[in-house]
Design a protein around this motif. Structure first.
Motif, short mmCIF file in Angstrom:
data_model
loop_
_atom_site.label_atom_id
_atom_site.label_comp_id
_atom_site.label_asym_id
_atom_site.label_seq_id
_atom_site.Cartn_x
_atom_site.Cartn_y
_atom_site.Cartn_z
N ASN A 344 -4.71 -6.19 5.23
CA ASN A 344 -4.70 -5.13 6.25
C ASN A 344 -3.54 -5.39 7.22
OD1 ASN A 344 -5.50 -2.99 7.91
ND2 ASN A 344 -6.83 -4.32 9.12
N ARG A 348 -3.80 1.80 -0.49
CA ARG A 348 -5.20 1.96 -0.92
C ARG A 348 -5.54 1.00 -2.05
NH1 ARG A 348 -7.75 7.77 -1.37
NH2 ARG A 348 -6.26 8.04 -3.08
N SER A 367 -16.55 5.40 6.93
CA SER A 367 -15.25 5.34 7.59
C SER A 367 -15.05 6.57 8.47
CB SER A 367 -14.14 5.28 6.54
OG SER A 367 -12.87 5.17 7.16
N SER A 389 -12.50 -1.98 -2.96
CA SER A 389 -11.15 -1.55 -2.59
C SER A 389 -11.19 -0.26 -1.79
CB SER A 389 -10.30 -1.34 -3.85
OG SER A 389 -10.74 -0.21 -4.57
N ALA A 390 -10.17 -0.06 -0.96
CA ALA A 390 -10.05 1.19 -0.21
C ALA A 390 -9.91 2.36 -1.17
CB ALA A 390 -8.86 1.12 0.73
N LEU A 395 -10.41 6.29 0.81
CA LEU A 395 -10.09 6.39 2.23
C LEU A 395 -8.76 7.10 2.42
CD1 LEU A 395 -11.12 2.87 3.55
CD2 LEU A 395 -12.48 4.96 3.46
N ASN A 400 -8.16 4.01 10.33
CA ASN A 400 -9.57 4.24 10.03
C ASN A 400 -10.40 3.19 10.75
OD1 ASN A 400 -10.07 6.19 7.37
ND2 ASN A 400 -8.02 5.27 7.41
N VAL A 402 -13.85 1.45 9.99
CA VAL A 402 -14.77 1.31 8.87
C VAL A 402 -15.97 0.48 9.30
CG1 VAL A 402 -15.04 0.54 6.49
CG2 VAL A 402 -12.84 1.45 7.26
N LEU A 417 -4.02 2.26 6.59
CA LEU A 417 -3.61 2.47 5.22
C LEU A 417 -2.25 3.17 5.19
CD1 LEU A 417 -6.91 3.69 3.48
CD2 LEU A 417 -5.77 1.50 3.20
#
Length: 419
Positions: A344, A348, A367, A389-390, A395, A400, A402, A417
């Motif tokens: 992060n 994605r 989210s 996984s995103a 997402l 975001n 989450v 993202l």
């Protein structure tokens, strides 16, 4: 055919109730009998008090497991009728059964009140860290154009599609097996001095199992008498060095005194009682033993002598022993719940969420965008620790918030993202 000499097979024609099983005929050869006797001499001479690894073997042993789902679904869709790319839920149900059986859990099918019934004190968990050190769900999905695989000739080809080091992980390959075979478990004999065979490579040290008998009455394992997840319990028993209860010959030995000597396997489709006369006295077969060929619903016992044999093998087999030692570095959290974000900010496909749980439980991930509007929600029912996984959550790009919520806790993470 050498591979059968060092391996165990669990066979069923057409997965029907009218099954005939094989594999033990080859295993009953003079060569195989000699190798069993050599392994038994190692076990007879084993003294846990003198073992440099005895401290690590005390109490609960936890085995990190990776499930390689080898499928021919070119779309990549997961789950559904007849789909060899089985669902996570089907995999989780199998891990649960494995732990119920090896821990003799009260209130489950793996519990028994037999005076010789043993809690093997062995637990299995999906590995949370891969060979490269990156977080993982312990599930690898690999497409292959092959519709089926031959248990006699295709094991190297299967492991060539997906394999993790067998001195750190128990590899379980879930495939579609040809010829009606249910599963195959590599025997540890090839790793001990005096038992080495050239065709016992590390890359095939694990379990090969058909997807239609992998799991507990769910997904593709839904119909028939071998769909309670006990094929894997049986094959893992072989992987730990346990023999069939009839010793693969009439009134043979499995080297465990508390399993009655029996004339042959129970290959019936019911749980009816069966009796043997091996020494002139009629005795009831232990049809409930996981190392018989009984239907899944009948099985519920490992014995104390089987437990002692497994404990010895876990120290005598170099590869098994290294796995036990390595497992301490691969264990997920078992005491507290954690919700961690990996990579992060990221794309994605790169950004992932690590969910560590004390046990199987429900949780929900939700989210919200920067305006507080809900943009994604997904519920996970009866899950173990896992990595998500995103991309799986779909997402949107940008900022975001989450949340991960269990029955009693909620966790917040801010992520970003890339487009």
């Amino acid at each position: 055919m050498k591979r059968l000499i060092i391996s165990s097979l669990f066979f069923l024609v057409g997965f029907s109730a009218y099954a005939q099983r094989c594999g033990h005929g080859v295993m009953a050869s003079p060569e195989m009998k000699k190798r069993h006797e050599i392994l038994q001499r190692f076990i007879d001479n084993y003294n846990p008090g003198n073992s440099k690894n005895a401290r690590e073997q005390e109490g609960i042993i936890r085995i990190p497991l990776v499930v390689h789902v080898i499928h021919n679904n070119i779309s990549g869709d997961i789950g559904g009728e007849g789909n060899s790319n089985i669902s996570d839920e089907q995999i989780f149900s199998q891990i649960r059964v494995l732990n119920e059986d090896f821990r003799k859990m009260f209130g489950t099918r793996g519990y028994n009140e037999h005076p010789d019934g043993a809690d093997m004190e062995i637990e299995f968990f999906l590995a949370q860290t891969g060979p490269d050190g990156a977080p993982s769900s312990g599930i690898n999905r690999v497409y292959s154009s092959d519709r089926t695989f031959d248990v006699f000739s295709d094991l190297e080809r299967i492991s060539g599609l997906s394999y993790w080091p067998s001195d750190k992980y128990l590899n379980v390959w879930v495939v579609t097996l040809a010829g009606g075979y249910l599963g195959y478990g590599e025997f540890p004999g090839g790793e001990l001095d005096g038992l080495d065979l050239a065709d016992s490579p590390e890359e095939t040290d694990g379990i090969f199992i058909d997807h239609e008998v992998f799991g507990d009455r769910t997904g593709t394992a839904s119909a028939g008498i071998y769909t309670y997840g006990r094929t894997l319990t049986h094959e893992v028993g072989h992987w730990f060095g346990l023999l069939h209860t009839w010793g693969d010959e009439r009134c043979g030995t499995d080297y465990c005194e508390d399993t009655p000597q029996i004339q042959r396997e129970n290959d019936s489709e019911t749980c009816r009682e069966i009796f043997s006369r091996c020494d002139g006295i009629s005795r009831r077969n232990m049809i409930e033993n996981y190392m018989d060929y009984t239907p899944d619903s009948c099985m519920n016992i490992f014995t104390e002598d089987q437990k002692a044999r497994v404990r010895a093998v876990l120290e005598l087999s170099p590869r098994r022993r290294r796995m036990v030692l390595n497992s301490q570095f691969l264990l997920p959290s078992t005491d507290v719940t954690e919700f961690n974000v990996l990579s992060n900010p990221g794309s994605r496909s790169e950004l992932k969420f690590q969910v560590l749980l004390p046990d199987f439980q429900d949780f929900t991930i939700v989210s919200y965008n920067s305006l507080g509007r809900e943009v994604a929600r997904k519920a996970y029912l009866d899950y173990p620790s896992t990595v998500i996984s995103a991309e799986e959550l779909n997402l949107p790009p940008g900022m975001n918030i989450v949340t991960m919520q269990t029955a009693g806790e909620i966790y917040f993470k801010r992520i970003y993202l890339y487009e």
